[in-house]
Design an enzyme around this catalytic site. Structure first.
Site, PDB file in Angstrom:
ATOM      1  N   LYS A 101      45.045  13.088  -8.499  1.00  0.00           N
ATOM      2  CA  LYS A 101      45.897  14.220  -8.861  1.00  0.00           C
ATOM      3  C   LYS A 101      47.335  13.967  -8.422  1.00  0.00           C
ATOM      4  O   LYS A 101      47.585  13.354  -7.398  1.00  0.00           O
ATOM      5  CB  LYS A 101      45.364  15.502  -8.214  1.00  0.00           C
ATOM      6  CG  LYS A 101      44.037  15.977  -8.795  1.00  0.00           C
ATOM      7  CD  LYS A 101      43.630  17.306  -8.185  1.00  0.00           C
ATOM      8  CE  LYS A 101      42.348  17.839  -8.841  1.00  0.00           C
ATOM      9  NZ  LYS A 101      41.953  19.150  -8.278  1.00  0.00           N
TER      10      LYS A 101
ATOM     11  N   HIS B  54      30.073  17.040 -10.362  1.00  0.00           N
ATOM     12  CA  HIS B  54      30.883  17.063  -9.142  1.00  0.00           C
ATOM     13  C   HIS B  54      30.010  17.003  -7.881  1.00  0.00           C
ATOM     14  O   HIS B  54      30.518  16.761  -6.788  1.00  0.00           O
ATOM     15  CB  HIS B  54      31.747  18.320  -9.120  1.00  0.00           C
ATOM     16  CG  HIS B  54      33.060  18.138  -8.419  1.00  0.00           C
ATOM     17  ND1 HIS B  54      34.020  17.242  -8.862  1.00  0.00           N
ATOM     18  CD2 HIS B  54      33.576  18.718  -7.306  1.00  0.00           C
ATOM     19  CE1 HIS B  54      35.068  17.303  -8.054  1.00  0.00           C
ATOM     20  NE2 HIS B  54      34.823  18.180  -7.112  1.00  0.00           N
TER      21      HIS B  54
ATOM     22  N   TYR C 142      33.357  20.055   4.336  1.00  0.00           N
ATOM     23  CA  TYR C 142      32.190  19.188   4.464  1.00  0.00           C
ATOM     24  C   TYR C 142      31.660  19.142   5.892  1.00  0.00           C
ATOM     25  O   TYR C 142      30.495  18.858   6.107  1.00  0.00           O
ATOM     26  CB  TYR C 142      32.527  17.787   3.951  1.00  0.00           C
ATOM     27  CG  TYR C 142      32.878  17.803   2.491  1.00  0.00           C
ATOM     28  CD1 TYR C 142      31.932  18.133   1.519  1.00  0.00           C
ATOM     29  CD2 TYR C 142      34.183  17.540   2.059  1.00  0.00           C
ATOM     30  CE1 TYR C 142      32.258  18.192   0.176  1.00  0.00           C
ATOM     31  CE2 TYR C 142      34.516  17.590   0.715  1.00  0.00           C
ATOM     32  CZ  TYR C 142      33.543  17.921  -0.214  1.00  0.00           C
ATOM     33  OH  TYR C 142      33.874  17.981  -1.544  1.00  0.00           O
TER      34      TYR C 142
END
Length: 334
Positions: A206, A280, A315
């Site tokens: 990105k 994903h 995470y």
């Protein structure tokens, strides 16, 4: 406030049809022209990816269509009340909070640019609150599930060793799980993106940001098989010399991310006693397993290409939840 400056690129560099405004807003040319200029700004100054620009297209087109239906004929007619009305409309339509938050961010970016370009005198989004995102944790595959998935695809290859679809699927799964890269990043890889000697990928993420991501031997083996045996089956003699894409489709052109997503969705559906889906999930799984294995959170941030550490820290929460589940299931005094 500075005067508006021309930010246009040469006309010959523009696509034949603009992704913003001109295709969807044929009612009011004022909005269409503003969106066209905004697209040029995102493309030539901010270097936003096609996927990011497409998200802006969806968000802003929906918003301006709503404004037109409610009487706005130019940008100056849009105020905070109209924006809040649109957000309330999405809430009543049960649009997910994450989508609403993204659309709010799109409006902020657009109106900040419009004020800077002197298209408006007051930015109506300055006091606009962003809807809070839901705090759900991403679902991930456990190690047994990912091994089952890989083993199943490998058995399919044993049954038909020359099937290019299966070779591409195995290489995709191995690489996504090994690196945690996005599907769009996977499909954008070129043959030159691979450093075979060091087993690393050069990934453009990105914001056109480049990073180097390592991967292991299993992924290298799957990639080698795909490149030397599978990929060449979908080329004619003249295509072989010009197509740089690592992952291609049966016509010899760069694969569409939708094709990879469909293949991965079908593969995930074969996992017993699991409702997990979505391509994903491989990115979430890779990151979570690295945290479980003791990887440093900042190293994972760099591997995933996150601009903010806060995005990566989710995470650690996933791993804590897994630890709690193990504790509750195993400890006699839990």
């Amino acid at each position: 406030m500075r005067k508006a400056q021309s930010r246009t690129a040469p006309d010959e560099n523009l696509p034949p049809t603009l992704p913003l405004g001109a295709q969807t807003l044929d009612v009011n040319r004022v909005f269409a022209r503003a969106l066209e200029s905004f697209w040029r700004y995102l493309t030539y100054e901010k270097f936003r990816s096609p996927q990011t620009i497409k998200a802006y297209e969806s968000d802003l087109s929906a918003f301006f269509e709503y404004c037109l239906r409610h009487g706005a004929q130019e940008l100056a007619d849009i105020d905070l009340e109209m924006i809040r009305s649109w957000l309330a409309h999405m809430h009543r339509a049960n649009i997910a909070r994450t989508s609403t938050a993204r659309r709010t961010s799109s409006l902020r970016t657009f109106f900040a640019w419009a004020e800077e370009e002197s298209l408006i005198t007051d930015n109506p989004t300055l006091t606009l609150a962003t809807p809070k995102k839901t705090g759900h944790l991403p679902q991930v595959l456990n190690q047994q599930q990912i091994l089952f998935l890989i083993d199943r695809v490998e058995k399919q290859l044993q049954a038909d060793p020359q099937d290019p679809h299966t070779m591409r699927l195995l290489a995709s799964i191995e690489l996504l799980y090994a690196t945690g890269i996005r599907i769009s990043e996977l499909c954008s890889l070129n043959l030159s993106s691979i450093d075979r000697e060091n087993r690393t990928l050069r990934v453009v993420g990105k914001g056109n940001k480049e990073r180097v991501v390592p991967f292991g031997q299993p992924a290298m083996r799957a990639l080698n098989r795909w490149v030397t045996q599978g990929r060449r089956q979908w080329f004619s003699a003249n295509q072989q010399a010009v197509e740089e894409a690592l992952f291609i489709g049966p016509r010899g052109k760069r694969v569409n991310p939708r094709q990879i997503r469909e293949d991965l969705t079908k593969a995930l559906a074969a996992i017993p006693d699991s409702q997990l889906s979505g391509a994903h999930i491989f990115r979430h799984t890779a990151a979570t397993h690295m945290v479980d294995g003791g990887a440093d959170i900042r190293s994972i941030q760099e591997l995933l290409g996150h601009s903010s550490l806060a995005t990566t820290q989710i995470y650690t929460h996933v791993s804590v939840d897994r630890l709690k589940d193990s504790y509750n299931n195993a400890h006699p005094r839990a």
